[in-house]
Design an enzyme around this catalytic site. Structure first.
Site, PDB file in Angstrom:
ATOM      1  N   PRO A  55      85.204  50.684  29.885  1.00  0.00           N
ATOM      2  CG  PRO A  55      86.370  49.272  28.851  1.00  0.00           C
ATOM      3  CD  PRO A  55      86.430  50.048  30.145  1.00  0.00           C
ATOM      4  CD  GLU A  56      79.268  53.878  29.898  1.00  0.00           C
ATOM      5  OE1 GLU A  56      77.854  53.800  29.764  1.00  0.00           O
ATOM      6  OE2 GLU A  56      79.709  54.908  30.051  1.00  0.00           O
ATOM      7  CE  LYS A  97      79.930  49.664  33.706  1.00  0.00           C
ATOM      8  NZ  LYS A  97      80.593  50.839  34.429  1.00  0.00           N
ATOM      9  CG  ASN A 119      80.288  59.123  34.541  1.00  0.00           C
ATOM     10  OD1 ASN A 119      79.403  59.123  35.366  1.00  0.00           O
ATOM     11  ND2 ASN A 119      81.192  60.109  34.477  1.00  0.00           N
ATOM     12  NE  ARG A 160      83.308  57.362  36.923  1.00  0.00           N
ATOM     13  CZ  ARG A 160      83.149  56.251  36.033  1.00  0.00           C
ATOM     14  NH1 ARG A 160      82.546  55.092  36.521  1.00  0.00           N
ATOM     15  NH2 ARG A 160      82.990  56.493  34.786  1.00  0.00           N
TER      16      ARG A 160
END
Length: 329
Positions: free
Chosen positions: A2-3, A52, A226, A319
């Protein structure tokens, strides 16, 4: 993972439904029994997100800190009230990977029911809040039986919140909370001041680290993951490999302001909407389908929406990085 927008949305739901109420805290799986006992039976007095991470304060001065990480999620059940800011934007609590249609000019789910009313109205239902939020069948009884490995359950007379699979879940005192938050980069939803912008800009401009890694560093700026990383760099026309110290001052400041802009949209709508000025059917399609609302994310091998060059995918800082070699040269 989750961002920032997801964590702010979840925190607003806690503020709307739990703050000011006495909360029964338990650990159905048993792994958080000691921590739960420290805040059980106390009134929740505050709920806030920093990037976050989320922090829930209780009237004995202790805080519950939660970092969802990759696998964590909250399940809400009961008479859930929607945060006013989200409601006013007709925000969807269950949007990622859901289909949407136009009916009477509004966005509806596959059953033709406007999600603002179906989820925002008080009723006994269960809502999962993580990177993907979804609504499940109405509850037959309250509180529901715990499902799966519930690390911590927060329960009032009307609402229940179950936490599963977090990276961090701990009870802290105020000094410990302050120390953790001090290590994080600025979050424009908490502080959109010139000082916060200057702080971010100064850190980036002295680093030899690639800007594509700096944007993901929570000690540099809070909340970006991301998806937003890839989209912000494209919107800025910036090569992800450019050292921070070589990024022009005005470009760094533009990144800060763009993050504030996109974060606000994300909190209000629930979508990581990164394409501006969409209208009508284009907007509805983008709200219902990720493929229609991003410039480069998850579009590897497809032509760039601007120049036609194939979008590149590479491993970058452990990533996946998506970018256009032409527009971001």
């Amino acid at each position: 993972m989750p961002e920032g927008h997801s964590v702010h949305r979840i925190t607003r739901q806690f503020a709307r439904n739990f703050v000011g109420h006495r909360v029964a805290v338990s650990s159905p799986q048993g792994r958080f029994a000691e921590g739960a006992s420290m805040i059980d039976g106390h009134v929740m007095t505050d709920a806030k997100a920093v990037g976050k991470q989320m922090y829930l304060e209780f009237d004995n001065g202790l805080w519950l800190r939660v970092h969802l990480g990759i696998y964590g999620a909250w399940d809400f059940a009961g008479e859930i009230q929607m945060d006013a800011t989200i409601a006013s934007a007709n925000g969807r609590m269950g949007q990622t990977n859901q289909t949407g249609t136009i009916l009477d000019g509004a966005i509806h789910d596959r059953d033709g029911e406007n999600s603002l009313h179906s989820i925002g109205a008080p009723r006994r239902t269960r809502v999962r809040m993580a990177e993907t939020e979804k609504e499940s069948d109405a509850l037959l009884s309250f509180p529901p039986e715990p499902i799966g490995q519930v690390r911590v359950r927060l329960l009032t007379d009307t609402v229940c919140a179950d936490l599963r699979g977090p990276t961090a879940c701990e009870v802290l005192d105020p000094a410990q909370v302050d120390a953790l938050i001090a290590k994080l980069g600025p979050d424009p939803l908490l502080d959109d001041s010139q000082a916060a912008e200057d702080r971010f800009t100064a850190v980036v401009r002295k680093k030899p680290t690639p800007i594509g890694l700096l944007l993901m560093d929570q000690n540099v700026i809070a909340g970006i993951g991301n998806v937003y990383r890839a989209e912000m760099l494209f919107r800025a026309g910036l090569n992800p490999h450019t050292p921070g110290k070589l990024v022009p001052d005005d470009t760094v400041r533009a990144l800060w302001r763009d993050w504030a802009h996109l974060l606000k949209i994300g909190v209000e709508t629930g979508q990581m909407m990164t394409m501006d000025n969409l209208e009508g059917e284009d907007y509805v399609n983008a709200m219902a389908n990720r493929a229609d609302r991003h410039w480069v994310y998850k579009r590897e091998g497809l032509p760039c929406r601007i120049c036609g060059t194939h979008i590149t995918l590479e491993d970058f800082g452990a990533r996946k990085l998506y970018w256009c070699p032409s527009c971001q040269s």
